[in-house]
Design an enzyme around this catalytic site. Structure first.
Site, PDB file in Angstrom:
ATOM      1  CG  HIS A  44      -1.798  -0.966   1.559  1.00 23.79           C
ATOM      2  ND1 HIS A  44      -1.457  -2.122   2.206  1.00 23.79           N
ATOM      3  CD2 HIS A  44      -3.129  -1.064   1.300  1.00 23.79           C
ATOM      4  CE1 HIS A  44      -2.530  -2.884   2.346  1.00 23.79           C
ATOM      5  NE2 HIS A  44      -3.562  -2.276   1.799  1.00 23.79           N
TER       6      HIS A  44
ATOM      7  CG  ASP B 172       1.743  -0.939   3.367  1.00 22.82           C
ATOM      8  OD1 ASP B 172       0.953  -0.562   4.241  1.00 22.82           O
ATOM      9  OD2 ASP B 172       1.464  -1.782   2.487  1.00 22.82           O
TER      10      ASP B 172
HETATM   11  C1  XUL Z   1      -7.680  -6.429   4.492  1.00 24.59           C
HETATM   12  C2  XUL Z   1      -6.937  -6.841   3.284  1.00 24.59           C
HETATM   13  C3  XUL Z   1      -6.083  -5.796   2.652  1.00 24.59           C
HETATM   14  C4  XUL Z   1      -6.006  -5.890   1.164  1.00 24.59           C
HETATM   15  C5  XUL Z   1      -5.240  -4.769   0.520  1.00 24.59           C
HETATM   16  O1  XUL Z   1      -8.488  -7.412   5.030  1.00 24.59           O
HETATM   17  O2  XUL Z   1      -6.991  -7.976   2.882  1.00 24.59           O
HETATM   18  O3  XUL Z   1      -4.817  -5.890   3.211  1.00 24.59           O
HETATM   19  O4  XUL Z   1      -5.426  -7.085   0.745  1.00 24.59           O
HETATM   20  O5  XUL Z   1      -5.725  -3.531   0.856  1.00 24.59           O
END
Ligand code: XUL
Ligand code: CO
Length: 444
Positions: A109, A112
């Site tokens: 992300h 992150d």
């Molecule tokens: C949350 C989840 C996230 C997504 C990416 O449950 O799975 O980490 O994979 O935003």
């Protein structure tokens, strides 16, 4: 210590080298028992079939806090007080980890990788600086980006949603983040881009215009596609279903809901589905069910590999170690022709009580070994062919004659009625579920 393992000025996992394959007899917890990168299964190597990815968020950002307690894990890359210096240290640790574990991919992300700045432009600058470093690390190590995404759920501004927020001003901030995360993904050669709508849902129907919100979501995804294609993104967009948590209800509830939504708004094809095992069970489905629904629709994009705990009703994000579940999943994946440009991303975290640095290696090794065994087992099952032959034989009455005429739309309801009257009561045919289940156990 070898420069092959790390690229920064510090080794973050001293005492742990590249994880070797030692086979099922080994008692070394830091060795693969089943995953052999170059071993050929059918027409591809294990690495090519499984396309493993490590996620940045659980592995390098989360430190064991839960709603009842603070962090339990201490990471050396968090030592620098300056957030950008800490982000650089975290990146060095991440690439050292990817290299030592021997995975071809990672996922991240925006937040992150780089801290939020004071304003939109500041956040963009932080991310761009970290993307430049990631590009260097990727070139040095050969590790590639499976997918990028934007965190549209952590910041307080998103408490009422991001693309589905009733306040347009919030939606514009979500757009700014997605734009920057798309720029980053393209810059880093990402093969996919993920949308997980953690807060794209509602807490109360009473204060929510669900119709307007879902239309906004569709419009937002359409504009993201338009922008991404304009900057040269050739990869696949992925929507990751989850029924709830943190929202009481998420619009992307499960695979079939997402498939219907993508088709309704003309997004299917460019957009596919990222199936997460623990989200499947939260929705009351099995992992294999979600994979099967996507495969049937031609929309299986990628997988977030993890598992829940049958005693808990929430997203525990544990490392996948249930072989039976993984075999079933790999049967569906192989039958559908493989993962394509998707992969198996470990959206999984070690337990709060697992506080040693080696625990994160052991968690990933276990997940990789589970899927390696599952791949090998599913391949042998498919090579044997009995399962598929038996399943196909159940539908033989549609292969020719009147059944085939029904399938092609030639028979109306009145004609079907006459056929029933003519043929009398059908013989009962066994579904033989136990036979199928025993066959899987026999091959494991
Ligand atoms: C949350 C989840 C996230 C997504 C990416 O449950 O799975 O980490 O994979 O935003
Ligand atoms: Co996920």
């Amino acid at each position: 210590m070898s420069q092959d393992y790390f690229r920064g000025d510090r080794e973050y996992f001293p005492g742990i080298g590249c994880i070797p394959f030692e086979g099922p007899e080994s008692d070394n917890p830091l060795a693969f028992k089943f995953y052999q990168r170059e071993r050929v299964i059918g027409d591809k190597t294990m690495q090519e079939h499984l396309r493993f990815a490590v996620c940045y968020w659980h592995t390098f950002c989360a430190k064991g806090s839960d709603p009842f307690g603070v962090d339990t894990q201490v990471f050396p890359w968090d030592e620098p007080a300056d957030p950008m210096a800490a982000a650089r240290a975290r990146m060095d640790a991440a690439f050292e980890f990817f290299t030592k574990l021997g995975v071809p991919y990672y996922c991240f992300h925006d937040r992150d990788m780089a801290p939020e700045g004071a304003d939109v432009a500041g956040s963009e600058r932080n991310l761009a600086a970290m993307v430049a470093l990631a590009a260097e690390r990727q070139a040095e190590t050969g590790v590639k980006l499976l997918w990028g995404t934007a965190n549209l759920f952590g910041h307080p501004r998103y408490m009422n949603g991001a693309a589905t927020n009733p306040d347009f001003a919030v939606l514009t901030h979500a757009a700014a983040q997605v734009k920057a995360a798309l720029d980053a993904t393209v810059e880093l050669g990402g093969e996919n881009y993920v949308f997980w709508g953690g807060r794209e849902g509602y807490a109360s129907l009473l204060n929510t215009d669900t119709r307007r919100e879902t239309e906004h979501l569709a419009r937002f995804l359409d504009k993201a596609r338009e922008y991404a294609r304009s900057i040269g993104f050739r990869g696949t967009f992925l929507v990751e279903p989850k029924p709830m948590e943190p929202s009481k209800h998420q619009y992307d509830f499960d695979a079939q809901t997402v498939i219907g939504f993508l088709r309704q708004y003309g997004l299917a094809g460019d957009f596919k589905v990222n199936v997460e095992a623990n989200h499947a069970t939260l929705a009351g489905h099995s992992f294999a069910h979600e994979l099967q629904m996507c495969t049937d629709a031609g929309l299986l994009g990628s997988i977030d590999a993890n598992r829940g705990d049958p005693q808990n009703g929430w997203d525990t994000d544990q490392f996948p170690t249930d072989l039976y579940d993984a075999v079933h999943a790999m049967l569906v994946v192989l039958a559908g022709g493989g993962l394509g440009s998707g992969g198996l991303n470990f959206d999984a975290k070690v337990r709060r009580e697992s506080v040693d640095m080696e625990d994160i290696f052991i968690g990933h090794i276990g997940g990789m070994d589970t899927f390696a065994r599952a791949l090998e087992t599913a391949h042998r099952l498919r090579a044997n062919g009995a399962l598929e032959q038996h399943r196909a034989a159940r539908y033989a009455s549609f292969d020719a004659g009147q059944g085939a005429r029904f399938e092609s739309g030639e028979l109306g309801l009145a004609e079907l009625r006459d056929l029933a009257a003519e043929s009398g009561e059908p013989e009962r045919v066994s579904g033989r579920q136990e036979w199928y289940e025993n066959l899987i156990n026999q091959y494991m």
